[in-house]
Design an enzyme around this catalytic site. Structure first.
Site, PDB file in Angstrom:
ATOM      1  N   ASP A  20     -59.054 -15.298  19.135  1.00 55.32           N
ATOM      2  CA  ASP A  20     -60.159 -14.329  19.121  1.00 55.32           C
ATOM      3  C   ASP A  20     -61.501 -15.052  19.103  1.00 55.32           C
ATOM      4  O   ASP A  20     -61.632 -16.103  18.485  1.00 55.32           O
ATOM      5  CB  ASP A  20     -60.014 -13.429  17.879  1.00 55.32           C
ATOM      6  CG  ASP A  20     -60.835 -12.160  18.000  1.00 55.32           C
ATOM      7  OD1 ASP A  20     -61.347 -11.870  19.106  1.00 55.32           O
ATOM      8  OD2 ASP A  20     -60.975 -11.458  16.983  1.00 55.32           O
ATOM      9  N   ARG A  24     -67.846 -13.543  21.755  1.00 54.17           N
ATOM     10  CA  ARG A  24     -68.966 -13.932  20.885  1.00 54.17           C
ATOM     11  C   ARG A  24     -69.442 -15.353  21.210  1.00 54.17           C
ATOM     12  O   ARG A  24     -70.627 -15.655  21.163  1.00 54.17           O
ATOM     13  CB  ARG A  24     -68.542 -13.823  19.412  1.00 54.17           C
ATOM     14  CG  ARG A  24     -68.656 -12.399  18.878  1.00 54.17           C
ATOM     15  CD  ARG A  24     -67.923 -12.240  17.586  1.00 54.17           C
ATOM     16  NE  ARG A  24     -66.475 -12.227  17.796  1.00 54.17           N
ATOM     17  CZ  ARG A  24     -65.574 -12.460  16.844  1.00 54.17           C
ATOM     18  NH1 ARG A  24     -65.970 -12.751  15.634  1.00 54.17           N
ATOM     19  NH2 ARG A  24     -64.294 -12.391  17.118  1.00 54.17           N
ATOM     20  N   HIS A  37     -64.032 -16.503  28.188  1.00 54.22           N
ATOM     21  CA  HIS A  37     -62.588 -16.525  28.457  1.00 54.22           C
ATOM     22  C   HIS A  37     -62.192 -17.823  29.168  1.00 54.22           C
ATOM     23  O   HIS A  37     -61.130 -18.383  28.900  1.00 54.22           O
ATOM     24  CB  HIS A  37     -62.187 -15.305  29.291  1.00 54.22           C
ATOM     25  CG  HIS A  37     -62.327 -14.009  28.537  1.00 54.22           C
ATOM     26  ND1 HIS A  37     -61.876 -13.849  27.244  1.00 54.22           N
ATOM     27  CD2 HIS A  37     -62.881 -12.812  28.879  1.00 54.22           C
ATOM     28  CE1 HIS A  37     -62.144 -12.613  26.830  1.00 54.22           C
ATOM     29  NE2 HIS A  37     -62.759 -11.971  27.800  1.00 54.22           N
ATOM     30  N   LEU A 131     -41.400 -27.714  24.723  1.00 50.22           N
ATOM     31  CA  LEU A 131     -42.070 -26.609  24.021  1.00 50.22           C
ATOM     32  C   LEU A 131     -41.757 -25.258  24.663  1.00 50.22           C
ATOM     33  O   LEU A 131     -41.821 -25.106  25.876  1.00 50.22           O
ATOM     34  CB  LEU A 131     -43.593 -26.851  24.079  1.00 50.22           C
ATOM     35  CG  LEU A 131     -44.477 -25.750  23.493  1.00 50.22           C
ATOM     36  CD1 LEU A 131     -44.366 -25.702  21.967  1.00 50.22           C
ATOM     37  CD2 LEU A 131     -45.944 -25.958  23.896  1.00 50.22           C
TER      38      LEU A 131
HETATM   39  C1  FPP Z   1     -60.226 -12.689  22.661  1.00 47.95           C
HETATM   40  O1  FPP Z   1     -61.596 -12.893  22.758  1.00 47.95           O
HETATM   41  C2  FPP Z   1     -59.400 -13.175  23.757  1.00 47.95           C
HETATM   42  C3  FPP Z   1     -58.709 -12.371  24.645  1.00 47.95           C
HETATM   43  C4  FPP Z   1     -58.871 -10.954  24.827  1.00 47.95           C
HETATM   44  C5  FPP Z   1     -57.647 -12.925  25.456  1.00 47.95           C
HETATM   45  C6  FPP Z   1     -58.040 -13.842  26.514  1.00 47.95           C
HETATM   46  C7  FPP Z   1     -57.572 -15.173  26.178  1.00 47.95           C
HETATM   47  C8  FPP Z   1     -57.790 -16.214  26.967  1.00 47.95           C
HETATM   48  C9  FPP Z   1     -58.518 -16.080  28.242  1.00 47.95           C
HETATM   49  C10 FPP Z   1     -57.286 -17.508  26.550  1.00 47.95           C
HETATM   50  C11 FPP Z   1     -56.407 -18.075  27.631  1.00 47.95           C
HETATM   51  C12 FPP Z   1     -55.034 -17.603  27.572  1.00 47.95           C
HETATM   52  C13 FPP Z   1     -54.118 -17.780  28.549  1.00 47.95           C
HETATM   53  C14 FPP Z   1     -52.697 -17.644  28.209  1.00 47.95           C
HETATM   54  C15 FPP Z   1     -54.441 -18.101  29.959  1.00 47.95           C
HETATM   55  P1  FPP Z   1     -62.530 -11.609  22.637  1.00 47.95           P
HETATM   56  O2  FPP Z   1     -62.965 -11.253  24.012  1.00 47.95           O
HETATM   57  O3  FPP Z   1     -61.838 -10.507  21.900  1.00 47.95           O
HETATM   58  O4  FPP Z   1     -63.699 -12.182  21.789  1.00 47.95           O
HETATM   59  P2  FPP Z   1     -64.754 -11.354  20.903  1.00 47.95           P
HETATM   60  O5  FPP Z   1     -63.995 -10.814  19.704  1.00 47.95           O
HETATM   61  O6  FPP Z   1     -65.734 -12.402  20.520  1.00 47.95           O
HETATM   62  O7  FPP Z   1     -65.347 -10.284  21.755  1.00 47.95           O
END
Ligand code: FPP
Length: 252
Positions: A20, A24, A37, A131
């Site tokens: 998470d 931000r 992301h 893994l």
């Molecule tokens: C949370 O940040 C993250 C996500 C919704 C998922 C996306 C994750 C990735 C892109 C990492 C890579 C993963 C893979 C497997 C390719 P948020 O947007 O909720 O952050 P915020 O709480 O600051 O708004």
């Protein structure tokens, strides 16, 4: 220290992470969420490598929850594109490093190209013995448990199982990741202290670790900090602390 017998710091065999804070992280830099992301993907790569180097057997990452469809369509689309591109870019490296990749969740809602890519990568890496990297995508803990209940109901309907024979072991066999050890350590970055519908069944006895660090900033040092926290926990599984000290740790 949760391994009093050997005197060494016990390592988790299975780590589950809610990644998470991408949005931000980007906002703090005046950037679009998508940039966050992308930075999140780089953090993911660091943690996958850290797990492989530390002989951790399983890593489960919450990449997209059943609830994430509620985000603005533009962000959902760019996430789908990012998952596809990441799979295209990383598959060869994962395969070379003996990683076995699996997706959990209801993939039917994803764009067909992404579904095909997922199936291809899973097929390619299925026999790898390193893994186990599980990506939870369009996953929800309640969906997982409901799906398991449906499977059991079908068994009952078909006359292969009696309702009174349904117990935790049978239920467990139908939830996701039944073939892997339940997570020993759960990590959530980004400051929230919630499980957010992740692995509800599987986290029953998991040690929980929360950090304010935003996911794109999460690195090997932070990961080792979480491992140290885990090593300092006494896992009692319902027993008293004295019992654990006399009998040793382990799944009871
Ligand atoms: C949370 O940040 C993250 C996500 C919704 C998922 C996306 C994750 C990735 C892109 C990492 C890579 C993963 C893979 C497997 C390719 P948020 O947007 O909720 O952050 P915020 O709480 O600051 O708004």
């Amino acid at each position: 220290m949760n391994d009093p017998e050997s005197g060494t710091l016990a390592r988790p065999q299975h780590v589950a992470i809610i990644m998470d804070g991408n949005g931000r992280w980007a906002r703090a830099r005046g950037e679009d969420r998508h940039i966050g992301h992308q930075a999140g993907v780089r953090a993911t790569r660091r943690v996958v490598e850290a797990c492989a180097n530390r002989q951790i057997a399983s890593l489960t990452l919450f990449a997209f929850s059943s609830e994430n469809w509620r985000r603005p369509p533009q962000e959902v689309n760019s996430l789908m594109e990012l998952f596809l591109v990441t799979l295209e870019n990383e598959t060869a490296m994962l395969n070379r490093n003996d990683v076995c990749l699996r997706f959990i969740g209801d993939r039917a809602a994803f764009p067909p190209a992404l579904q095909e890519k997922i199936a291809m990568v899973e097929g390619l890496t299925a026999g790898n013995g390193g893994l186990r990297l599980n990506i939870a995508a369009n996953y929800g803990g309640r969906w997982d448990i409901t799906h398991a209940a449906q499977c059991l109901a079908q068994e009952v309907e078909a006359g292969r199982l009696r309702a009174q024979d349904i117990d935790e072991t049978r239920m467990h066999a139908y939830v996701c990741l039944a073939d892997q050890k339940e997570p020993d350590l759960f990590i959530r970055t980004g400051g929230e202290r919630r499980i957010s519908n992740f692995l509800l069944w599987q986290l029953a006895y998991t040690e929980l670790y929360f950090t304010d660090t935003l996911w794109p900033d999460f690195d090997e040092t932070e990961f080792d900090q979480a491992l140290r926290y885990y090593a300092g926990r006494q896992r009692r599984y319902g027993r008293t602390g004295e019992q654990v000290e006399q009998e040793g740790g382990g799944d009871v």
